[in-house]
Write a protein that holds these residues in place. Structure first.
Motif, PDB file in Angstrom:
ATOM      1  N   ILE A 243       0.882  -1.166   0.000  1.00 41.78           N
ATOM      2  CA  ILE A 243       0.000   0.000   0.000  1.00 41.78           C
ATOM      3  C   ILE A 243       0.918   1.213   0.000  1.00 41.78           C
ATOM      4  O   ILE A 243       1.666   1.426   0.949  1.00 41.78           O
ATOM      5  CB  ILE A 243      -0.918   0.045   1.237  1.00 41.78           C
ATOM      6  N   ARG A 244       0.853   1.985  -1.095  1.00 42.47           N
ATOM      7  CA  ARG A 244       1.706   3.173  -1.194  1.00 42.47           C
ATOM      8  C   ARG A 244       0.859   4.430  -1.035  1.00 42.47           C
ATOM      9  O   ARG A 244      -0.234   4.536  -1.584  1.00 42.47           O
ATOM     10  CB  ARG A 244       2.432   3.218  -2.541  1.00 42.47           C
TER      11      ARG A 244
ATOM     12  N   GLU B  48      -2.540   3.753  -5.669  1.00 44.63           N
ATOM     13  CA  GLU B  48      -2.040   4.702  -4.683  1.00 44.63           C
ATOM     14  C   GLU B  48      -3.193   5.244  -3.839  1.00 44.63           C
ATOM     15  O   GLU B  48      -4.221   5.663  -4.370  1.00 44.63           O
ATOM     16  CB  GLU B  48      -1.326   5.842  -5.385  1.00 44.63           C
ATOM     17  N   THR B  49      -3.028   5.205  -2.525  1.00 45.74           N
ATOM     18  CA  THR B  49      -4.082   5.668  -1.623  1.00 45.74           C
ATOM     19  C   THR B  49      -3.861   7.132  -1.293  1.00 45.74           C
ATOM     20  O   THR B  49      -2.812   7.518  -0.777  1.00 45.74           O
ATOM     21  CB  THR B  49      -4.098   4.834  -0.325  1.00 45.74           C
ATOM     22  N   ASN B  50      -4.885   7.950  -1.594  1.00 47.32           N
ATOM     23  CA  ASN B  50      -4.774   9.387  -1.389  1.00 47.32           C
ATOM     24  C   ASN B  50      -5.759   9.926  -0.362  1.00 47.32           C
ATOM     25  O   ASN B  50      -5.872  11.135  -0.188  1.00 47.32           O
ATOM     26  CB  ASN B  50      -4.977  10.121  -2.724  1.00 47.32           C
ATOM     27  N   ASP B  51      -6.487   9.030   0.311  1.00 48.05           N
ATOM     28  CA  ASP B  51      -7.379   9.456   1.384  1.00 48.05           C
ATOM     29  C   ASP B  51      -7.503   8.320   2.390  1.00 48.05           C
ATOM     30  O   ASP B  51      -7.186   7.157   2.098  1.00 48.05           O
ATOM     31  CB  ASP B  51      -8.752   9.865   0.845  1.00 48.05           C
TER      32      ASP B  51
ATOM     33  N   SER C  71      -9.763   5.126   1.495  1.00 47.48           N
ATOM     34  CA  SER C  71      -9.193   4.132   0.580  1.00 47.48           C
ATOM     35  C   SER C  71      -8.082   3.339   1.243  1.00 47.48           C
ATOM     36  O   SER C  71      -7.897   2.143   0.974  1.00 47.48           O
ATOM     37  CB  SER C  71      -8.687   4.803  -0.700  1.00 47.48           C
ATOM     38  N   PHE C  72      -7.339   4.000   2.145  1.00 44.27           N
ATOM     39  CA  PHE C  72      -6.294   3.285   2.877  1.00 44.27           C
ATOM     40  C   PHE C  72      -6.908   2.201   3.761  1.00 44.27           C
ATOM     41  O   PHE C  72      -6.464   1.047   3.763  1.00 44.27           O
ATOM     42  CB  PHE C  72      -5.498   4.279   3.723  1.00 44.27           C
ATOM     43  N   VAL C  73      -7.952   2.561   4.501  1.00 43.82           N
ATOM     44  CA  VAL C  73      -8.636   1.587   5.362  1.00 43.82           C
ATOM     45  C   VAL C  73      -9.272   0.478   4.520  1.00 43.82           C
ATOM     46  O   VAL C  73      -9.243  -0.699   4.887  1.00 43.82           O
ATOM     47  CB  VAL C  73      -9.697   2.296   6.223  1.00 43.82           C
TER      48      VAL C  73
END
Length: 255
Positions: free
Chosen positions: A41-42, A61-64, A67-69
Motif C-alpha cells: 500500500i503506497r 495509490e491511496t490518497n485518502d 481508501s487506505f482503510v
C-alpha cells in the motif's frame, strides 16, 4: 471462565509487525520487497526503486483515509495468497490521518483546535489502523512491514545531558504508538567509521568514512531507536537480496 485450569503457555505471534526506517536511499523498500509474497500500500509521493518496478504487487495509490482503510479491509475480508503487507510510508499515512481528523473535526489544519487536541484525535485514528493491522496478522497470518523516514530530534534523557538521535519521522504521539506496537524496529544505515587525521600544529580533525556497507540495527543506541523481541544480534549486515532472510531466521515458527 477463568480458572487455574485455563492456564496455558504464553503464545507469541509468528508473523512480525516490523518497522523499517533509515536514511534516504538505504534500501528500506527493497528490503521489504524481499519478504514472502508482499503486497504494497503506497501513499502519495512514494515511488518504487527502479529495480522493483513491475516486479511487486500493489494497490492503487491511496490518497485518502477511506481508501487506505479499504485496502487493509480487503486483505482482511477477502481470500488471497499474499503473506506480507508493506505500507510505504508512515509519513504518507500520517498525512491521510491528519486530513481525516480535520474532516471529522471541521478544522482547516491539525493545529486549529489548539492545546494538541488535533494530535489527540489523530492518535485515535492511528490506534484504529494499528488494531486493523494486528487483526490482519492474527486472522490471516500476514507479516506487516511499515516503512518510515527518519528525523533527528533532541532526546532529553533523565540520566544524561540531552543529545540528538534518529527516530521515525512522525509526530511524537504517533511515533510512540507505532513504536510500541511493533515487535521489530529496524534502523537501517550505512556503516560509518570515524578517523582522525593530523593536520599539523598539534591539531587533529575527525572525518567520517564509509564504503557503502549497510547495517540493520535492532537494538537501541544513543544515536537511534531500535528494538527486537526476537533475540536478534544488535547489528545485522544488510546485503541486497539477502536482508529479509537474515532477519527471518530469528522469527518464531508456528508450533
Amino acid at each position: 471462565m477463568i480458572s487455574l485450569s485455563s492456564i496455558r503457555k504464553a503464545r507469541g505471534a509468528t508473523s512480525p509487525l516490523a518497522l523499517f526506517y533509515g536514511v534516504a536511499g538505504v534500501g528500506k523498500t527493497a528490503l521489504a520487497a524481499e519478504a514472502p509474497s508482499p503486497i504494497f500500500i503506497r501513499t502519495g509521493g512514494e515511488n518504487f526503486p527502479a529495480e522493483l518496478a513491475g516486479k511487486v504487487d500493489e494497490f492503487p495509490e491511496t490518497n485518502d483515509f477511506a481508501s487506505f482503510v479499504a485496502a487493509i479491509g480487503s486483505l482482511l475480508n477477502e481470500d488471497h495468497d499474499f503473506k506480507t503487507l508493506v505500507i510505504d510510508s508512515l509519513s504518507g499515512v500520517e498525512f491521510l490521518i491528519w486530513a481525516e481528523a480535520c474532516r471529522r473535526g471541521g478544522w482547516q489544519t491539525i493545529e486549529d483546535p489548539g492545546f494538541g487536541k488535533g494530535y489527540v484525535a489523530a492518535s485515535s485514528l492511528w490506534k484504529d489502523i494499528l488494531d486493523g493491522l494486528r487483526a490482519l496478522r492474527a486472522e490471516k497470518g500476514m507479516a506487516i512491514v511499515l516503512i518510515g523516514h527518519t528525523e533527528i530530534g533532541r532526546f532529553d534523557s533523565p540520566t544524561t545531558d540531552p543529545y540528538s538521535r534518529y527516530r521515525v519521522g512522525l509526530h511524537k504521539r504517533a511515533a510512540d504508538e507505532v513504536e510500541e506496537a511493533c515487535d521489530l524496529i529496524a534502523f537501517i544505515n550505512y556503516r560509518t567509521t570515524l578517523k582522525k587525521a593530523d593536520v599539523g600544529f598539534n591539531k587533529t580533525v575527525t572525518h567520517a568514512e564509509g564504503g557503502g556497507a549497510r547495517v540493520i540495527y535492532t537494538e537501541e543506541r544513543p544515536g537511534f531507536i531500535a528494538k527486537s523481541r526476537y533475540g536478534m544480534p544488535s547489528e545485522i549486515a544488510y546485503k541486497k537480496g539477502e536482508g529479509w532472510a537474515a532477519l527471518a531466521k530469528y522469527f518464531p515458527t508456528a508450533a
